[in-house]
Scaffold this motif. Structure first.
Motif, PDB file in Angstrom:
ATOM      1  N   GLU A 134       0.935  -1.580  -0.051  1.00  0.00           N
ATOM      2  CA  GLU A 134      -0.064   0.260  -0.532  1.00  0.00           C
ATOM      3  C   GLU A 134       0.521   0.841   0.070  1.00  0.00           C
ATOM      4  OE1 GLU A 134      -2.583   0.261   3.714  1.00  0.00           O
ATOM      5  OE2 GLU A 134      -3.436  -2.314   2.402  1.00  0.00           O
ATOM      6  N   PRO A 135       0.274   2.331  -0.398  1.00  0.00           N
ATOM      7  CA  PRO A 135       1.052   3.570  -0.624  1.00  0.00           C
ATOM      8  C   PRO A 135       1.615   4.019   0.596  1.00  0.00           C
ATOM      9  CG  PRO A 135      -0.524   3.444  -1.901  1.00  0.00           C
ATOM     10  CD  PRO A 135      -0.450   2.514  -1.829  1.00  0.00           C
ATOM     11  N   SER A 136       2.127   4.769   1.787  1.00  0.00           N
ATOM     12  CA  SER A 136       2.486   4.778   2.365  1.00  0.00           C
ATOM     13  C   SER A 136       3.596   6.382   2.583  1.00  0.00           C
ATOM     14  CB  SER A 136       3.922   4.132   3.376  1.00  0.00           C
ATOM     15  OG  SER A 136       4.474   4.334   2.817  1.00  0.00           O
ATOM     16  N   PRO A 137       3.557   7.711   3.552  1.00  0.00           N
ATOM     17  CA  PRO A 137       3.494   8.934   2.822  1.00  0.00           C
ATOM     18  C   PRO A 137       4.620   8.185   2.528  1.00  0.00           C
ATOM     19  CG  PRO A 137       2.728   8.602   5.277  1.00  0.00           C
ATOM     20  CD  PRO A 137       2.492   6.792   4.710  1.00  0.00           C
ATOM     21  N   GLY A 138       5.313   9.720   1.925  1.00  0.00           N
ATOM     22  CA  GLY A 138       6.573   9.185   0.989  1.00  0.00           C
ATOM     23  C   GLY A 138       6.987   8.231  -0.189  1.00  0.00           C
ATOM     24  N   ALA A 139       6.178   7.279  -0.220  1.00  0.00           N
ATOM     25  CA  ALA A 139       6.068   6.576  -1.111  1.00  0.00           C
ATOM     26  C   ALA A 139       4.997   6.136  -2.165  1.00  0.00           C
ATOM     27  CB  ALA A 139       6.830   5.193  -0.072  1.00  0.00           C
ATOM     28  N   ASP A 140       5.215   5.669  -3.080  1.00  0.00           N
ATOM     29  CA  ASP A 140       3.517   5.162  -3.253  1.00  0.00           C
ATOM     30  C   ASP A 140       3.813   3.785  -3.526  1.00  0.00           C
ATOM     31  OD1 ASP A 140       3.385   7.254  -5.579  1.00  0.00           O
ATOM     32  OD2 ASP A 140       5.301   6.860  -6.461  1.00  0.00           O
ATOM     33  N   GLY A 141       2.424   3.144  -3.792  1.00  0.00           N
ATOM     34  CA  GLY A 141       2.460   1.366  -3.658  1.00  0.00           C
ATOM     35  C   GLY A 141       3.254   0.876  -4.603  1.00  0.00           C
ATOM     36  N   GLU A 142       3.349  -0.346  -4.486  1.00  0.00           N
ATOM     37  CA  GLU A 142       3.622  -0.924  -5.436  1.00  0.00           C
ATOM     38  C   GLU A 142       3.036  -2.006  -6.127  1.00  0.00           C
ATOM     39  OE1 GLU A 142       8.298  -0.077  -6.243  1.00  0.00           O
ATOM     40  OE2 GLU A 142       7.968  -1.303  -4.016  1.00  0.00           O
ATOM     41  N   ARG A 143       2.702  -2.877  -7.333  1.00  0.00           N
ATOM     42  CA  ARG A 143       1.990  -4.415  -7.425  1.00  0.00           C
ATOM     43  C   ARG A 143       3.325  -5.056  -8.105  1.00  0.00           C
ATOM     44  NH1 ARG A 143      -3.376  -5.301 -10.687  1.00  0.00           N
ATOM     45  NH2 ARG A 143      -3.378  -7.481 -10.415  1.00  0.00           N
ATOM     46  N   PHE A 144       3.230  -6.171  -7.464  1.00  0.00           N
ATOM     47  CA  PHE A 144       3.931  -7.146  -8.054  1.00  0.00           C
ATOM     48  C   PHE A 144       3.876  -8.592  -8.202  1.00  0.00           C
ATOM     49  CE2 PHE A 144       6.617  -4.974  -5.230  1.00  0.00           C
ATOM     50  CZ  PHE A 144       7.817  -4.882  -6.354  1.00  0.00           C
ATOM     51  N   MET A 145       3.284  -9.203  -9.810  1.00  0.00           N
ATOM     52  CA  MET A 145       2.961 -10.272  -9.723  1.00  0.00           C
ATOM     53  C   MET A 145       3.923 -11.198 -10.718  1.00  0.00           C
ATOM     54  SD  MET A 145      -0.933  -8.963 -12.275  1.00  0.00           S
ATOM     55  CE  MET A 145       0.214  -7.771 -13.088  1.00  0.00           C
ATOM     56  N   HIS A 146       4.242 -12.642 -10.507  1.00  0.00           N
ATOM     57  CA  HIS A 146       5.075 -13.238 -11.238  1.00  0.00           C
ATOM     58  C   HIS A 146       4.154 -14.332 -11.700  1.00  0.00           C
ATOM     59  CE1 HIS A 146       7.902 -16.696 -11.949  1.00  0.00           C
ATOM     60  NE2 HIS A 146       8.686 -15.485 -11.861  1.00  0.00           N
ATOM     61  N   VAL A 147       4.514 -15.032 -12.563  1.00  0.00           N
ATOM     62  CA  VAL A 147       3.969 -15.537 -13.570  1.00  0.00           C
ATOM     63  C   VAL A 147       4.955 -16.388 -14.077  1.00  0.00           C
ATOM     64  CG1 VAL A 147       3.008 -16.865 -15.764  1.00  0.00           C
ATOM     65  CG2 VAL A 147       1.945 -14.313 -13.561  1.00  0.00           C
ATOM     66  N   PRO A 148       5.315 -17.874 -14.163  1.00  0.00           N
ATOM     67  CA  PRO A 148       5.761 -19.026 -14.923  1.00  0.00           C
ATOM     68  C   PRO A 148       6.200 -18.460 -16.499  1.00  0.00           C
ATOM     69  CG  PRO A 148       5.083 -20.094 -13.322  1.00  0.00           C
ATOM     70  CD  PRO A 148       3.901 -19.292 -13.215  1.00  0.00           C
ATOM     71  N   GLY A 149       7.427 -18.378 -17.003  1.00  0.00           N
ATOM     72  CA  GLY A 149       7.587 -18.029 -18.404  1.00  0.00           C
ATOM     73  C   GLY A 149       7.212 -16.938 -18.594  1.00  0.00           C
ATOM     74  N   ARG A 150       6.558 -15.799 -17.681  1.00  0.00           N
ATOM     75  CA  ARG A 150       6.800 -14.513 -18.311  1.00  0.00           C
ATOM     76  C   ARG A 150       7.297 -13.694 -17.714  1.00  0.00           C
ATOM     77  NH1 ARG A 150       2.987 -12.398 -21.243  1.00  0.00           N
ATOM     78  NH2 ARG A 150       2.017 -14.236 -22.293  1.00  0.00           N
ATOM     79  N   ALA A 168       4.937  -2.642 -10.722  1.00  0.00           N
ATOM     80  CA  ALA A 168       4.020  -1.109 -10.824  1.00  0.00           C
ATOM     81  C   ALA A 168       3.215  -0.326  -9.988  1.00  0.00           C
ATOM     82  CB  ALA A 168       2.522  -1.507 -11.749  1.00  0.00           C
ATOM     83  N   THR A 169       3.632   1.500 -10.409  1.00  0.00           N
ATOM     84  CA  THR A 169       3.243   1.630  -8.968  1.00  0.00           C
ATOM     85  C   THR A 169       1.825   1.785  -8.940  1.00  0.00           C
ATOM     86  OG1 THR A 169       5.038   3.242  -8.896  1.00  0.00           O
ATOM     87  CG2 THR A 169       3.467   3.952  -8.933  1.00  0.00           C
ATOM     88  N   VAL A 170       1.551   1.749  -8.442  1.00  0.00           N
ATOM     89  CA  VAL A 170      -0.723   1.653  -7.418  1.00  0.00           C
ATOM     90  C   VAL A 170      -0.776   2.791  -6.776  1.00  0.00           C
ATOM     91  CG1 VAL A 170      -0.115  -1.000  -7.868  1.00  0.00           C
ATOM     92  CG2 VAL A 170      -0.576   0.625  -5.853  1.00  0.00           C
ATOM     93  N   GLY A 171      -1.434   3.121  -7.013  1.00  0.00           N
ATOM     94  CA  GLY A 171      -2.116   4.831  -6.178  1.00  0.00           C
ATOM     95  C   GLY A 171      -3.170   3.317  -4.956  1.00  0.00           C
ATOM     96  N   ALA A 172      -3.614   4.881  -4.276  1.00  0.00           N
ATOM     97  CA  ALA A 172      -4.662   4.205  -3.094  1.00  0.00           C
ATOM     98  C   ALA A 172      -5.516   3.683  -2.996  1.00  0.00           C
ATOM     99  CB  ALA A 172      -4.947   5.593  -2.223  1.00  0.00           C
ATOM    100  N   ALA A 173      -6.322   3.722  -4.170  1.00  0.00           N
ATOM    101  CA  ALA A 173      -7.081   1.910  -4.768  1.00  0.00           C
ATOM    102  C   ALA A 173      -6.764   1.092  -5.354  1.00  0.00           C
ATOM    103  CB  ALA A 173      -8.476   3.447  -5.915  1.00  0.00           C
ATOM    104  N   GLY A 174      -5.229   1.674  -5.351  1.00  0.00           N
ATOM    105  CA  GLY A 174      -5.089  -0.648  -6.079  1.00  0.00           C
ATOM    106  C   GLY A 174      -4.688   0.128  -7.786  1.00  0.00           C
ATOM    107  N   ASP A 175      -5.207   0.911  -7.882  1.00  0.00           N
ATOM    108  CA  ASP A 175      -4.999   1.139  -9.445  1.00  0.00           C
ATOM    109  C   ASP A 175      -3.892   1.594 -10.236  1.00  0.00           C
ATOM    110  OD1 ASP A 175      -8.248   1.186  -9.639  1.00  0.00           O
ATOM    111  OD2 ASP A 175      -8.160   3.197  -9.506  1.00  0.00           O
TER     112      ASP A 175
END
Length: 163
Positions: A79-95, A100-107
């Motif tokens: 989740e985003p925190s004061p002074g830091a963007d949120g992040e999302r990581f996805m891992h798929v075998p072979g890919r 990505a950076t994410v906002g407060a709503a998870g977008d």
């Protein structure tokens, strides 16, 4: 300021479950004992999820630790925190790993420079659509979606980073 997030291990071979727990434990500096359940989309595989809290950047550390096993499917959110963007990581075998950076709503958030670069590189509408899909991680989302639904109602473990 601490932040929090979730680790979703969507699919891993049974033999790797303890290694996943050890990797998460090393990052959080705390013992980890996840509640593993069967992954109906991938017979013989297991799934688990855990909420975590820690300092900003812990999500990236968790993703780096888990990608040591290229056969597992996972997501890590922070989740985003004061002074830091949120992040999302996805891992798929072979890919591989998507970040990505994410906002407060998870977008997923695409910055102005990234959008300008995508627009400048696209020579046709189809190329623009393809570049935007890539920047948004559409292929990773599509491959993980069946695994996400299989986890609805599964138990969640809550963890806190020590130190």
């Amino acid at each position: 300021m601490p932040t929090r997030g979730v680790v979703y291990v969507h699919s891993t071979p049974l033999a790797v479950c303890s290694h996943v727990e050890w990797a998460i434990a090393r990052v959080l500096a705390a013992p980890v004992n996840l509640q593993w359940t069967a992954q109906p989309v991938d017979p013989g595989a297991r799934r688990a999820e855990c909420g975590w809290s820690g300092s900003p950047g812990t999500g990236a550390e968790l993703a780096a630790a888990l990608r040591q096993w290229p056969m597992i499917r996972f997501e890590v959110t922070e989740e985003p925190s004061p002074g830091a963007d949120g992040e999302r990581f996805m891992h798929v075998p072979g890919r591989g790993l998507f970040r990505a950076t994410v906002g407060a709503a998870g977008d997923i958030q695409l910055g102005e420079d990234r959008l300008r670069s995508i627009m400048a590189g696209a020579r046709a509408p189809e190329a623009l659509a393809h570049a935007l899909d890539k920047a948004l991680g559409t292929a990773w989302d599509a491959e993980l979606e069946p695994y996400r639904h299989a986890g609805d109602g599964a138990p969640v473990t809550l963890l806190t980073r020590v130190g």
